[in-house]
Design a protein around this motif. Structure first.
Motif, PDB file in Angstrom:
ATOM      1  N   GLU A 151      13.910   4.050 -55.432  1.00  0.00           N
ATOM      2  CA  GLU A 151      14.073   5.691 -55.609  1.00  0.00           C
ATOM      3  C   GLU A 151      14.419   5.947 -56.989  1.00  0.00           C
ATOM      4  O   GLU A 151      13.735   6.741 -58.034  1.00  0.00           O
ATOM      5  CB  GLU A 151      13.860   6.397 -54.375  1.00  0.00           C
ATOM      6  N   CYS A 152      15.566   6.185 -57.129  1.00  0.00           N
ATOM      7  CA  CYS A 152      16.628   5.867 -58.543  1.00  0.00           C
ATOM      8  C   CYS A 152      15.622   5.396 -60.029  1.00  0.00           C
ATOM      9  O   CYS A 152      15.372   6.367 -60.555  1.00  0.00           O
ATOM     10  CB  CYS A 152      17.858   5.799 -58.581  1.00  0.00           C
ATOM     11  N   GLY A 181      18.757  10.385 -59.806  1.00  0.00           N
ATOM     12  CA  GLY A 181      18.708   9.880 -58.336  1.00  0.00           C
ATOM     13  C   GLY A 181      19.920  10.042 -57.697  1.00  0.00           C
ATOM     14  O   GLY A 181      20.282  10.003 -56.785  1.00  0.00           O
ATOM     15  N   LYS A 213      20.136   8.909 -53.764  1.00  0.00           N
ATOM     16  CA  LYS A 213      18.842   8.435 -53.599  1.00  0.00           C
ATOM     17  C   LYS A 213      19.473   6.426 -53.155  1.00  0.00           C
ATOM     18  O   LYS A 213      19.666   6.085 -53.813  1.00  0.00           O
ATOM     19  CB  LYS A 213      17.673   8.733 -54.611  1.00  0.00           C
ATOM     20  N   GLU A 245      21.309  12.401 -56.292  1.00  0.00           N
ATOM     21  CA  GLU A 245      20.609  12.629 -54.949  1.00  0.00           C
ATOM     22  C   GLU A 245      21.056  12.149 -54.049  1.00  0.00           C
ATOM     23  O   GLU A 245      20.687  12.215 -53.201  1.00  0.00           O
ATOM     24  CB  GLU A 245      19.077  13.759 -55.283  1.00  0.00           C
TER      25      GLU A 245
END
Length: 260
Positions: A241-242, A232, A237, A235
């Motif tokens: 969200e991670c 995450g 995030k 990316e």
């Protein structure tokens, strides 16, 4: 974002079923990151015994970069494991060639080509963290269930993402997270077993629960969470969200025997 994991590996030997599985925190995290679609390299040491060959071949089959894995004369580290009511119980541990693990200048130069490194309490990487941090590579460090260990205060200034295992989300846990984050990390991440996880980023706490699954073996679940969380981060995030990515990844691992 270029990812690398560095440190310990071992063969998890399940006496009850007569099988052995490759494992070790940095190794597991590398494999789980690859499972999530990220390229990742691993640095460690294995023996020139059969277990060392199994470890190297397994990592290659999973698509992990092993150009800086050292294979030296001796025996690969191994842990004896039993499964009791779905939970792993560790027995004897044989360190083998891990006692001789160190990073060369070539290894350190290779690490400096990466954006984020993950290592852990038993990874034998502590003497190198300051140099790695100064080289511009972010560091994720799993301190496991050792929040009172002296190495926490010694190493925490060089750590960007500090991981710990606690039993519950309470005042003492949150107070520790605040004190620790104030010493340097961007985030302090705590796994809480069946209670999920908790993150403090210097401003607020974020909590995330677990996914309900039929547990076959807890081996590697925590490392799966770490990999999902780091994926995450790679990316870009947000924290929650991670955490969800880590939780989902851990749920997959809980459904089969062995770390991977």
């Amino acid at each position: 974002m270029k990812l690398i994991t560095v440190g310990d590996n071992c063969m998890d030997v399940y006496q009850q079923i007569g099988k052995a599985f490759p494992g070790g925190n940095p190794v597991n995290v590398a494999v789980y990151l690859r499972r999530l679609g990220h390229d990742v390299n691993y640095i460690g040491v294995v023996g020139n015994d059969n277990y060392g060959n199994i470890m190297l071949n397994a990592l290659k089959e999973k698509g992990i970069g092993v150009s800086h894995v050292h294979q030296i004369p001796g025996e690969t580290a191994r842990s004896m494991v039993d499964i009791v009511e779905g939970d792993r119980v560790f027995g004897d541990y044989f360190e083998g060639v891990m006692k001789d693990f160190s990073l060369s200048e070539d290894d350190l130069s290779f690490i400096a080509q990466h954006d984020l490194l993950h290592t852990a309490y038993w990874g034998e990487t502590d003497p190198y963290l300051k140099q790695i941090k100064e080289g511009g590579t972010q560091i994720c460090y799993d301190f496991a269930d050792k929040p009172e260990d002296p190495k926490v205060k010694a190493l925490i200034p060089f750590v960007d993402y500090a991981l710990f295992s606690f039993q519950q989300d309470d005042t003492a846990t949150r107070s520790f997270m605040k004190r620790t984050q104030a010493l340097g990390p961007k985030q302090v991440i705590v796994t809480l077993g069946k209670q999920g996880s908790l993150v403090f980023d210097g401003k607020e706490f974020t909590a995330c629960g677990v996914e309900q699954v039929d547990v076959v073996d807890t081996m590697g679940a925590g490392d799966s969470f770490i990999a999902g969380y780091l994926a995450g981060i790679a990316e870009g995030k947000p924290i929650l969200e991670c955490m969800k990515m880590g939780t989902k990844n851990a749920a997959v691992t809980l459904g089969y025997s062995g770390a991977w």
